[in-house]
Scaffold this motif. Sequence first.
Motif, mmCIF file in Angstrom:
data_model
loop_
_atom_site.group_PDB
_atom_site.id
_atom_site.type_symbol
_atom_site.label_atom_id
_atom_site.label_comp_id
_atom_site.label_asym_id
_atom_site.label_seq_id
_atom_site.Cartn_x
_atom_site.Cartn_y
_atom_site.Cartn_z
ATOM 1 N N LYS A 10 -13.169 90.027 28.623
ATOM 2 C CA LYS A 10 -12.383 91.258 28.591
ATOM 3 C C LYS A 10 -11.345 91.173 27.480
ATOM 4 C CE LYS A 10 -9.388 94.127 31.490
ATOM 5 N NZ LYS A 10 -8.763 94.218 32.840
ATOM 6 N N ILE A 11 -11.361 92.169 26.614
ATOM 7 C CA ILE A 11 -10.403 92.262 25.518
ATOM 8 C C ILE A 11 -9.488 93.453 25.801
ATOM 9 C CG2 ILE A 11 -10.081 92.548 23.026
ATOM 10 C CD1 ILE A 11 -11.621 89.985 23.814
ATOM 11 N N SER A 12 -8.178 93.209 25.830
ATOM 12 C CA SER A 12 -7.181 94.262 26.024
ATOM 13 C C SER A 12 -6.254 94.263 24.821
ATOM 14 C CB SER A 12 -6.368 94.021 27.293
ATOM 15 O OG SER A 12 -7.205 93.964 28.423
ATOM 16 N N VAL A 13 -5.944 95.466 24.304
ATOM 17 C CA VAL A 13 -5.127 95.593 23.101
ATOM 18 C C VAL A 13 -3.975 96.556 23.362
ATOM 19 C CG1 VAL A 13 -5.095 96.119 20.636
ATOM 20 C CG2 VAL A 13 -7.214 95.304 21.701
ATOM 21 N N GLU A 14 -2.778 96.131 22.973
ATOM 22 C CA GLU A 14 -1.587 96.965 23.036
ATOM 23 C C GLU A 14 -0.965 96.966 21.641
ATOM 24 O OE1 GLU A 14 2.629 97.098 25.527
ATOM 25 O OE2 GLU A 14 1.392 95.304 25.568
ATOM 26 N N ALA A 32 2.328 96.002 14.933
ATOM 27 C CA ALA A 32 1.988 94.762 15.620
ATOM 28 C C ALA A 32 0.996 95.115 16.722
ATOM 29 C CB ALA A 32 3.225 94.112 16.216
ATOM 30 N N TYR A 33 0.160 94.155 17.069
ATOM 31 C CA TYR A 33 -0.748 94.349 18.194
ATOM 32 C C TYR A 33 -0.816 93.062 18.990
ATOM 33 C CZ TYR A 33 -4.001 92.343 14.767
ATOM 34 O OH TYR A 33 -4.581 91.549 13.821
ATOM 35 N N ARG A 34 -0.881 93.239 20.298
ATOM 36 C CA ARG A 34 -0.997 92.108 21.226
ATOM 37 C C ARG A 34 -2.385 92.190 21.853
ATOM 38 N NH1 ARG A 34 -0.881 91.107 26.520
ATOM 39 N NH2 ARG A 34 -0.045 89.113 27.225
ATOM 40 N N ILE A 35 -3.100 91.088 21.750
ATOM 41 C CA ILE A 35 -4.457 91.040 22.304
ATOM 42 C C ILE A 35 -4.516 89.963 23.383
ATOM 43 C CG2 ILE A 35 -6.872 90.498 21.820
ATOM 44 C CD1 ILE A 35 -6.607 91.891 19.207
ATOM 45 N N GLU A 36 -5.129 90.340 24.493
ATOM 46 C CA GLU A 36 -5.398 89.374 25.552
ATOM 47 C C GLU A 36 -6.902 89.222 25.673
ATOM 48 O OE1 GLU A 36 -4.182 88.225 30.102
ATOM 49 O OE2 GLU A 36 -4.090 90.336 29.522
ATOM 50 N N VAL A 37 -7.364 87.977 25.624
ATOM 51 C CA VAL A 37 -8.777 87.638 25.781
ATOM 52 C C VAL A 37 -8.904 86.974 27.145
ATOM 53 C CG1 VAL A 37 -10.725 86.324 24.852
ATOM 54 C CG2 VAL A 37 -8.983 87.252 23.292
ATOM 55 N N VAL A 70 -4.668 83.791 14.554
ATOM 56 C CA VAL A 70 -3.342 83.242 14.220
ATOM 57 C C VAL A 70 -3.367 81.708 14.154
ATOM 58 C CG1 VAL A 70 -2.002 85.248 14.962
ATOM 59 C CG2 VAL A 70 -2.483 83.478 16.636
ATOM 60 N N GLY A 71 -4.349 81.195 13.424
ATOM 61 C CA GLY A 71 -4.436 79.760 13.186
ATOM 62 C C GLY A 71 -4.998 78.932 14.329
ATOM 63 N N ILE A 76 -11.070 78.765 26.314
ATOM 64 C CA ILE A 76 -10.627 79.519 27.486
ATOM 65 C C ILE A 76 -11.563 79.226 28.658
ATOM 66 C CG2 ILE A 76 -9.987 81.791 28.377
ATOM 67 C CD1 ILE A 76 -9.956 82.723 25.368
ATOM 68 N N GLU A 77 -11.006 78.621 29.694
ATOM 69 C CA GLU A 77 -11.760 78.295 30.902
ATOM 70 C C GLU A 77 -12.052 79.568 31.702
ATOM 71 O OE1 GLU A 77 -12.707 75.196 31.806
ATOM 72 O OE2 GLU A 77 -11.707 74.168 30.153
ATOM 73 N N PRO A 78 -13.067 79.551 32.570
ATOM 74 C CA PRO A 78 -13.338 80.708 33.428
ATOM 75 C C PRO A 78 -12.091 81.078 34.247
ATOM 76 C CG PRO A 78 -15.154 79.156 33.561
ATOM 77 C CD PRO A 78 -14.054 78.479 32.773
ATOM 78 N N GLY A 79 -11.795 82.365 34.306
ATOM 79 C CA GLY A 79 -10.642 82.844 35.060
ATOM 80 C C GLY A 79 -9.325 82.792 34.303
ATOM 81 N N ASN A 80 -9.307 82.193 33.129
ATOM 82 C CA ASN A 80 -8.087 82.089 32.329
ATOM 83 C C ASN A 80 -8.115 83.082 31.173
ATOM 84 O OD1 ASN A 80 -7.055 80.081 33.940
ATOM 85 N ND2 ASN A 80 -7.768 78.420 32.639
ATOM 86 N N SER A 81 -6.991 83.168 30.484
ATOM 87 C CA SER A 81 -6.911 84.086 29.351
ATOM 88 C C SER A 81 -6.085 83.465 28.232
ATOM 89 C CB SER A 81 -6.301 85.420 29.780
ATOM 90 O OG SER A 81 -4.977 85.242 30.214
ATOM 91 N N HIS A 82 -6.205 84.047 27.072
ATOM 92 C CA HIS A 82 -5.420 83.663 25.899
ATOM 93 C C HIS A 82 -4.909 84.954 25.273
ATOM 94 C CE1 HIS A 82 -4.202 81.461 22.291
ATOM 95 N NE2 HIS A 82 -4.694 82.487 21.608
ATOM 96 N N SER A 83 -3.612 84.990 24.966
ATOM 97 C CA SER A 83 -3.077 86.173 24.298
ATOM 98 C C SER A 83 -2.332 85.757 23.044
ATOM 99 C CB SER A 83 -2.184 86.983 25.235
ATOM 100 O OG SER A 83 -1.087 86.223 25.647
ATOM 101 N N TYR A 84 -2.262 86.684 22.101
ATOM 102 C CA TYR A 84 -1.560 86.439 20.854
ATOM 103 C C TYR A 84 -1.088 87.759 20.277
ATOM 104 C CZ TYR A 84 -5.761 87.978 18.327
ATOM 105 O OH TYR A 84 -6.812 88.720 17.854
#
Length: 128
Positions: A10-14, A32-37, A70-71, A76-84
């Motif tokens: 799931k990709i979410s963008v703000e 600026a944009y914030r993305i959560e994967v 961003v370098g 990303i493990e199942p159930g986890n997320s990464h945002s930048y």
Amino acid sequence: MVTAITEGIKISVETMYQEEYSNPSKDQFMFAYRIEVENLSDYTIQLKRRQWYIFDSNGTEREVEGEGVVGQQPIIEPGNSHSYVSGCQLSTEIGSMKGYYSMSRIAMDTDFIVDIPEFQLIAPYRLN
């Protein structure tokens, strides 16, 4: 916020207009944009590459691609997320971005593509 799910990712963008870094008199509009994967799948994944398509309302189109985000090439493990948070400068007050991530399922050593949904970049005063 816009979201999309591809192959359990799931990709979410703000987005946020950066008035303090913009200079409209010189046709410089910073966003600026914030993305959560978010990994909704059963597999550990790694984000390897990104490909962006950037559009200005004057018809200008750009492509940007490269390794990771961003370098980083986050795992990303199942159930986890990464945002930048990252940014984009346009030459107009209105534009959009879309693209995709190239990812890998680590245990299976298989690559796949995850869509980044198209999102709008609009200076807030243009909405009035």
